[in-house]
Motif scaffolding. Structure first.
Motif, mmCIF file in Angstrom:
data_model
loop_
_atom_site.group_PDB
_atom_site.id
_atom_site.type_symbol
_atom_site.label_atom_id
_atom_site.label_comp_id
_atom_site.label_asym_id
_atom_site.label_seq_id
_atom_site.Cartn_x
_atom_site.Cartn_y
_atom_site.Cartn_z
ATOM 1 N N ARG A 1 0.828 -1.204 0.000
ATOM 2 C CA ARG A 1 0.000 0.000 0.000
ATOM 3 C C ARG A 1 0.863 1.255 0.000
ATOM 4 N NH1 ARG A 1 -4.513 -0.979 -2.378
ATOM 5 N NH2 ARG A 1 -5.683 -2.695 -1.464
ATOM 6 N N LEU A 2 1.974 1.220 0.721
ATOM 7 C CA LEU A 2 2.868 2.374 0.756
ATOM 8 C C LEU A 2 3.451 2.636 -0.636
ATOM 9 C CD1 LEU A 2 4.377 4.538 2.366
ATOM 10 C CD2 LEU A 2 6.148 2.828 2.864
ATOM 11 N N ALA A 3 3.936 1.565 -1.281
ATOM 12 C CA ALA A 3 4.472 1.715 -2.640
ATOM 13 C C ALA A 3 3.377 2.171 -3.592
ATOM 14 C CB ALA A 3 5.080 0.395 -3.107
ATOM 15 N N TRP A 4 2.165 1.651 -3.404
ATOM 16 C CA TRP A 4 1.029 2.016 -4.253
ATOM 17 C C TRP A 4 0.745 3.514 -4.143
ATOM 18 C CZ3 TRP A 4 -3.681 4.316 -4.068
ATOM 19 C CH2 TRP A 4 -4.582 4.058 -5.115
ATOM 20 N N LEU A 5 0.746 4.034 -2.915
ATOM 21 C CA LEU A 5 0.455 5.451 -2.711
ATOM 22 C C LEU A 5 1.518 6.342 -3.366
ATOM 23 C CD1 LEU A 5 -0.740 5.411 1.013
ATOM 24 C CD2 LEU A 5 -2.125 5.981 -0.989
ATOM 25 N N VAL A 6 2.776 5.964 -3.229
ATOM 26 C CA VAL A 6 3.856 6.747 -3.828
ATOM 27 C C VAL A 6 3.737 6.736 -5.345
ATOM 28 C CG1 VAL A 6 6.359 6.874 -4.166
ATOM 29 C CG2 VAL A 6 5.424 6.397 -1.884
ATOM 30 N N LEU A 7 3.504 5.557 -5.917
ATOM 31 C CA LEU A 7 3.390 5.455 -7.369
ATOM 32 C C LEU A 7 2.131 6.148 -7.885
ATOM 33 C CD1 LEU A 7 4.567 1.779 -7.925
ATOM 34 C CD2 LEU A 7 5.710 3.844 -8.746
ATOM 35 N N ALA A 8 1.044 6.048 -7.120
ATOM 36 C CA ALA A 8 -0.191 6.717 -7.529
ATOM 37 C C ALA A 8 0.021 8.224 -7.609
ATOM 38 C CB ALA A 8 -1.323 6.391 -6.547
ATOM 39 N N LEU A 9 0.720 8.779 -6.639
ATOM 40 C CA LEU A 9 1.023 10.214 -6.658
ATOM 41 C C LEU A 9 1.889 10.556 -7.866
ATOM 42 C CD1 LEU A 9 0.876 12.967 -5.240
ATOM 43 C CD2 LEU A 9 2.930 12.305 -3.950
ATOM 44 N N TYR A 10 2.891 9.737 -8.125
ATOM 45 C CA TYR A 10 3.777 9.971 -9.270
ATOM 46 C C TYR A 10 2.998 9.956 -10.580
ATOM 47 C CZ TYR A 10 6.849 8.556 -13.098
ATOM 48 O OH TYR A 10 7.457 8.448 -14.320
ATOM 49 N N PHE A 11 2.188 8.922 -10.784
ATOM 50 C CA PHE A 11 1.471 8.797 -12.057
ATOM 51 C C PHE A 11 0.412 9.880 -12.227
ATOM 52 C CE2 PHE A 11 3.255 4.508 -12.304
ATOM 53 C CZ PHE A 11 3.545 4.430 -13.663
ATOM 54 N N ARG A 12 -0.250 10.247 -11.152
ATOM 55 C CA ARG A 12 -1.310 11.258 -11.277
ATOM 56 C C ARG A 12 -0.738 12.657 -11.507
ATOM 57 N NH1 ARG A 12 -6.229 9.282 -10.411
ATOM 58 N NH2 ARG A 12 -6.439 7.280 -9.301
ATOM 59 N N VAL A 13 0.408 12.933 -10.920
ATOM 60 C CA VAL A 13 1.001 14.261 -11.061
ATOM 61 C C VAL A 13 1.857 14.350 -12.320
ATOM 62 C CG1 VAL A 13 2.594 15.924 -10.027
ATOM 63 C CG2 VAL A 13 0.942 14.716 -8.587
ATOM 64 N N TYR A 14 2.761 13.417 -12.491
ATOM 65 C CA TYR A 14 3.738 13.511 -13.581
ATOM 66 C C TYR A 14 3.168 13.055 -14.919
ATOM 67 C CZ TYR A 14 8.402 13.373 -15.731
ATOM 68 O OH TYR A 14 9.489 13.593 -16.530
ATOM 69 N N HIS A 15 2.277 12.039 -14.879
ATOM 70 C CA HIS A 15 1.723 11.500 -16.123
ATOM 71 C C HIS A 15 0.225 11.765 -16.276
ATOM 72 C CE1 HIS A 15 5.448 9.534 -17.205
ATOM 73 N NE2 HIS A 15 5.507 8.931 -16.036
ATOM 74 N N ARG A 16 -0.346 12.511 -15.352
ATOM 75 C CA ARG A 16 -1.778 12.854 -15.407
ATOM 76 C C ARG A 16 -2.625 11.620 -15.717
ATOM 77 N NH1 ARG A 16 -1.709 16.689 -20.043
ATOM 78 N NH2 ARG A 16 0.222 15.562 -20.523
ATOM 79 N N LEU A 17 -2.370 10.563 -14.963
ATOM 80 C CA LEU A 17 -3.017 9.268 -15.189
ATOM 81 C C LEU A 17 -4.533 9.381 -15.182
ATOM 82 C CD1 LEU A 17 -2.632 6.133 -15.416
ATOM 83 C CD2 LEU A 17 -2.853 6.094 -12.905
#
Length: 208
Positions: free
Chosen positions: A7-23
């Motif tokens: 879940r911790l890795a998921w949260l970090v990656l979710a933030l990355y993808f939503r901000v940097y890649h506008r997922l």
């Protein structure tokens, strides 16, 4: 696998993808309620597995070459995300990969597979390997085709660092193995693979 670290890795990656890649996500509300599931995605970039993992509302396991676990940072991330190492010997053996994946499904875990077998060199859908159909029909688990758009543009096979390109993950209608139950084995695999191939193609341009 630690659920906390997943879940911790998921949260970090979710933030990355939503901000940097506008997922953006399409079709997630139509996912089957039953588990386990097989997520079968097109593959043009190293960004595909984490993008699909972030988009999926639950824990999903995947297979990864054991050499990737020795890569700094990447190895730690895929370990936290519950990736299962596949030895070079098993990597060459379709039977070995099939056996590992069936074991995960029998334990009730959803898995992520890439039916093309490797990253596309140009971003277009490559021919699908037959193991995807065999796995689905043998396990009886629903298969959700997942179309990833934009990941190749963000990090192609020739790239070294992700570019800030928009990524979209689309969950298509699930393929049910029982829909192919009345066909001979070889014909069922061929029909399943064609349905999966069609589902993984990009959407036609609007207005066409």
């Amino acid at each position: 696998m630690s659920t906390f670290f997943y879940r911790l890795a998921w949260l970090v990656l979710a933030l990355y993808f939503r901000v940097y890649h506008r997922l953006s996500l399409v079709g997630r509300e139509g996912l089957p309620a039953t588990r386990p599931l097989i997520l079968a995605a097109n593959h043009g970039s190293y960004l595909d597995p984490p993008a699909v993992g972030v988009a999926f509302p639950g824990v999903v396991r995947g297979l990864a070459w054991d050499g990737l676990f020795r890569v700094p940072l990447l190895g730690g991330i895929i370990r936290l995300l519950g990736a299962v190492p596949v030895s070079q010997e098993d990597r060459r053996s379709a039977a070995g990969v099939l056996r590992l994946t069936l074991h995960l499904l029998e334990r009730g875990e959803s898995v992520m597979i890439f039916p093309e077998g490797r990253r596309s060199p140009d971003g277009t859908l490559q021919p699908l390997e037959g193991g995807a159909a065999l796995l689905a029909l043998k396990s009886g688990v629903p298969v959700v085709p997942v179309r990833v758009d934009g990941a190749f543009e963000a990090l192609p096979t020739s790239g070294c660092f992700p570019r800030p390109r928009k990524i979209r993950v689309t969950f298509r209608e699930a393929l049910l193995p029982e829909d192919f139950a009345g066909l001979p084995d070889r014909e069922a695999r061929r029909a399943f693979l064609e349905r999966l191939r069609q589902a993984l193609l990009p959407d036609p341009p609007q207005g066409s």
